[in-house]
Design a protein around this motif. Sequence first.
Motif, PDB file in Angstrom:
ATOM      1  N   LEU A  11      59.878  31.548  47.364  1.00  7.56           N
ATOM      2  CA  LEU A  11      60.946  30.661  47.601  1.00  7.56           C
ATOM      3  C   LEU A  11      60.826  29.427  48.439  1.00  7.56           C
ATOM      4  O   LEU A  11      60.557  28.157  48.044  1.00  7.56           O
ATOM      5  CB  LEU A  11      62.455  30.992  48.097  1.00  7.56           C
ATOM      6  N   GLU A  12      59.728  29.605  49.575  1.00  4.27           N
ATOM      7  CA  GLU A  12      58.664  28.496  50.219  1.00  4.27           C
ATOM      8  C   GLU A  12      58.165  27.794  49.510  1.00  4.27           C
ATOM      9  O   GLU A  12      57.493  27.017  49.476  1.00  4.27           O
ATOM     10  CB  GLU A  12      58.419  29.874  51.596  1.00  4.27           C
ATOM     11  N   LYS A  13      57.330  28.503  48.596  1.00  2.01           N
ATOM     12  CA  LYS A  13      57.225  27.481  47.870  1.00  2.01           C
ATOM     13  C   LYS A  13      57.501  26.606  46.446  1.00  2.01           C
ATOM     14  O   LYS A  13      56.390  26.053  46.023  1.00  2.01           O
ATOM     15  CB  LYS A  13      55.428  29.142  46.573  1.00  2.01           C
ATOM     16  N   MET A  14      58.421  26.867  46.030  1.00  4.40           N
ATOM     17  CA  MET A  14      59.090  26.079  45.167  1.00  4.40           C
ATOM     18  C   MET A  14      59.325  24.443  45.481  1.00  4.40           C
ATOM     19  O   MET A  14      59.739  24.345  46.639  1.00  4.40           O
ATOM     20  CB  MET A  14      60.482  26.593  45.270  1.00  4.40           C
ATOM     21  N   SER A  15      59.486  23.641  44.780  1.00  2.40           N
ATOM     22  CA  SER A  15      60.187  22.278  44.871  1.00  2.40           C
ATOM     23  C   SER A  15      61.657  22.462  45.022  1.00  2.40           C
ATOM     24  O   SER A  15      62.515  24.242  45.126  1.00  2.40           O
ATOM     25  CB  SER A  15      59.929  21.915  44.082  1.00  2.40           C
ATOM     26  N   VAL A  16      62.053  21.695  45.640  1.00  2.00           N
ATOM     27  CA  VAL A  16      63.254  21.301  45.792  1.00  2.00           C
ATOM     28  C   VAL A  16      64.412  21.997  44.750  1.00  2.00           C
ATOM     29  O   VAL A  16      65.589  22.156  44.175  1.00  2.00           O
ATOM     30  CB  VAL A  16      63.473  20.197  46.836  1.00  2.00           C
ATOM     31  N   GLU A  17      64.291  20.873  43.830  1.00  2.00           N
ATOM     32  CA  GLU A  17      65.144  21.198  42.173  1.00  2.00           C
ATOM     33  C   GLU A  17      65.129  22.243  41.995  1.00  2.00           C
ATOM     34  O   GLU A  17      65.809  22.852  41.124  1.00  2.00           O
ATOM     35  CB  GLU A  17      64.428  20.388  41.257  1.00  2.00           C
ATOM     36  N   GLN A  18      63.873  22.687  42.018  1.00  3.32           N
ATOM     37  CA  GLN A  18      63.994  24.829  42.444  1.00  3.32           C
ATOM     38  C   GLN A  18      64.790  25.375  42.398  1.00  3.32           C
ATOM     39  O   GLN A  18      65.428  26.290  42.036  1.00  3.32           O
ATOM     40  CB  GLN A  18      62.602  24.965  42.051  1.00  3.32           C
ATOM     41  N   LEU A  19      64.723  25.115  44.313  1.00  2.53           N
ATOM     42  CA  LEU A  19      65.597  25.709  44.634  1.00  2.53           C
ATOM     43  C   LEU A  19      67.112  25.659  44.413  1.00  2.53           C
ATOM     44  O   LEU A  19      68.020  26.185  44.571  1.00  2.53           O
ATOM     45  CB  LEU A  19      65.137  25.743  46.146  1.00  2.53           C
ATOM     46  N   LEU A 137      69.010  28.593  52.071  1.00  2.00           N
ATOM     47  CA  LEU A 137      68.492  28.446  53.992  1.00  2.00           C
ATOM     48  C   LEU A 137      67.017  27.367  53.449  1.00  2.00           C
ATOM     49  O   LEU A 137      66.935  27.189  54.224  1.00  2.00           O
ATOM     50  CB  LEU A 137      68.094  30.426  54.669  1.00  2.00           C
ATOM     51  N   VAL A 138      66.218  28.470  52.604  1.00  3.59           N
ATOM     52  CA  VAL A 138      65.331  27.529  52.285  1.00  3.59           C
ATOM     53  C   VAL A 138      65.201  26.296  51.991  1.00  3.59           C
ATOM     54  O   VAL A 138      64.806  25.037  52.154  1.00  3.59           O
ATOM     55  CB  VAL A 138      63.924  28.500  51.429  1.00  3.59           C
ATOM     56  N   LEU A 139      66.065  25.916  50.834  1.00  2.00           N
ATOM     57  CA  LEU A 139      67.098  24.541  50.441  1.00  2.00           C
ATOM     58  C   LEU A 139      67.322  23.781  51.962  1.00  2.00           C
ATOM     59  O   LEU A 139      66.600  22.844  51.548  1.00  2.00           O
ATOM     60  CB  LEU A 139      67.684  24.747  49.587  1.00  2.00           C
ATOM     61  N   GLN A 140      67.668  24.571  52.838  1.00  2.00           N
ATOM     62  CA  GLN A 140      68.063  23.708  53.423  1.00  2.00           C
ATOM     63  C   GLN A 140      66.913  23.525  54.726  1.00  2.00           C
ATOM     64  O   GLN A 140      66.855  21.814  55.426  1.00  2.00           O
ATOM     65  CB  GLN A 140      69.425  24.644  54.861  1.00  2.00           C
ATOM     66  N   LYS A 142      64.014  22.639  53.596  1.00  2.00           N
ATOM     67  CA  LYS A 142      63.383  21.708  53.324  1.00  2.00           C
ATOM     68  C   LYS A 142      63.944  20.249  53.051  1.00  2.00           C
ATOM     69  O   LYS A 142      63.296  19.464  53.063  1.00  2.00           O
ATOM     70  CB  LYS A 142      62.773  21.899  51.459  1.00  2.00           C
ATOM     71  N   MET A 143      65.088  20.577  53.265  1.00  2.00           N
ATOM     72  CA  MET A 143      66.016  19.082  53.171  1.00  2.00           C
ATOM     73  C   MET A 143      65.661  18.807  54.402  1.00  2.00           C
ATOM     74  O   MET A 143      65.709  17.317  54.283  1.00  2.00           O
ATOM     75  CB  MET A 143      67.246  19.310  53.227  1.00  2.00           C
ATOM     76  N   LYS A 144      66.800  19.571  56.061  1.00  2.00           N
ATOM     77  CA  LYS A 144      65.541  19.003  56.849  1.00  2.00           C
ATOM     78  C   LYS A 144      64.261  17.867  56.997  1.00  2.00           C
ATOM     79  O   LYS A 144      64.088  17.492  57.319  1.00  2.00           O
ATOM     80  CB  LYS A 144      65.806  19.760  58.057  1.00  2.00           C
ATOM     81  N   GLN A 145      63.156  18.598  56.320  1.00  2.00           N
ATOM     82  CA  GLN A 145      61.741  18.863  57.034  1.00  2.00           C
ATOM     83  C   GLN A 145      61.570  17.294  55.849  1.00  2.00           C
ATOM     84  O   GLN A 145      61.360  16.638  56.475  1.00  2.00           O
ATOM     85  CB  GLN A 145      60.696  19.362  56.085  1.00  2.00           C
ATOM     86  N   LEU A 146      62.023  16.936  55.197  1.00  2.00           N
ATOM     87  CA  LEU A 146      61.937  15.322  54.245  1.00  2.00           C
ATOM     88  C   LEU A 146      62.389  14.991  54.882  1.00  2.00           C
ATOM     89  O   LEU A 146      62.043  13.742  54.412  1.00  2.00           O
ATOM     90  CB  LEU A 146      63.089  16.141  51.865  1.00  2.00           C
ATOM     91  N   ALA A 147      64.132  14.778  55.150  1.00  2.00           N
ATOM     92  CA  ALA A 147      64.961  13.896  56.483  1.00  2.00           C
ATOM     93  C   ALA A 147      64.055  12.994  57.395  1.00  2.00           C
ATOM     94  O   ALA A 147      63.719  12.232  57.816  1.00  2.00           O
ATOM     95  CB  ALA A 147      66.241  14.316  56.336  1.00  2.00           C
ATOM     96  N   SER A 148      63.008  14.607  58.169  1.00  2.00           N
ATOM     97  CA  SER A 148      62.485  14.226  59.274  1.00  2.00           C
ATOM     98  C   SER A 148      61.661  13.730  58.894  1.00  2.00           C
ATOM     99  O   SER A 148      60.630  12.416  59.769  1.00  2.00           O
ATOM    100  CB  SER A 148      62.533  15.279  60.522  1.00  2.00           C
ATOM    101  N   ALA A 149      60.736  13.394  57.863  1.00  2.00           N
ATOM    102  CA  ALA A 149      59.303  13.493  57.357  1.00  2.00           C
ATOM    103  C   ALA A 149      59.647  11.315  56.881  1.00  2.00           C
ATOM    104  O   ALA A 149      59.088  10.125  56.524  1.00  2.00           O
ATOM    105  CB  ALA A 149      59.202  13.333  56.002  1.00  2.00           C
ATOM    106  N   SER A 150      61.225  10.822  56.720  1.00  2.00           N
ATOM    107  CA  SER A 150      60.975   9.911  56.399  1.00  2.00           C
ATOM    108  C   SER A 150      61.028   9.099  57.459  1.00  2.00           C
ATOM    109  O   SER A 150      61.688   8.666  58.604  1.00  2.00           O
ATOM    110  CB  SER A 150      62.626  10.275  55.244  1.00  2.00           C
TER     111      SER A 150
END
Length: 150
Positions: A11-19, A137-140, A142-150
């Motif tokens: 799951l961690e290898k998948m993109s946000v859309e795939q998740l 859980l993995v999606l959340q 990744k979303m937090k990771q994307l938000a903190s990277a912005s």
Amino acid sequence: MASRGSVIPELEKMSVEQLKSIKEQSDMEVNLLQDSLNNIRTATNRLDLASIALNDLSQKPKGKKMLVPLTASLYVPGTLDDADKVLVDVGTGYFIEKTMEEGKDYCERKINLLKSNYDQLLEVTSKKKHIADEAGLVLQAKMKQLASAS
């Protein structure tokens, strides 16, 4: 159930859309499986009631006055003629005449089959729910990771 370690790396290898897609699909499958579990539970309850009714009917004397169900809400008066023969609804509008013992046996076999199917379906539902939860859980994360990277 799949171990936590075997699902997460994939799951961690998948993109946000795939998740998101995996989560939505798994949630939809869980809902369908829950509906099937409810249907099996309802059918089992009906067969339990039929089995109880057969036991009660077998103890009634010939000539006993009773109400005969034509539908779920329509009953007509009747008289018990032969308590050893019953009509068994085998589905799609077909009825088979059986002895009282054969009728009881039919109900018990169907109840056991439904309980077996219920247990198997419950296991599948549990696995699908686990996948949906892990994807969420993995999606959340990744979303937090994307938000903190912005």
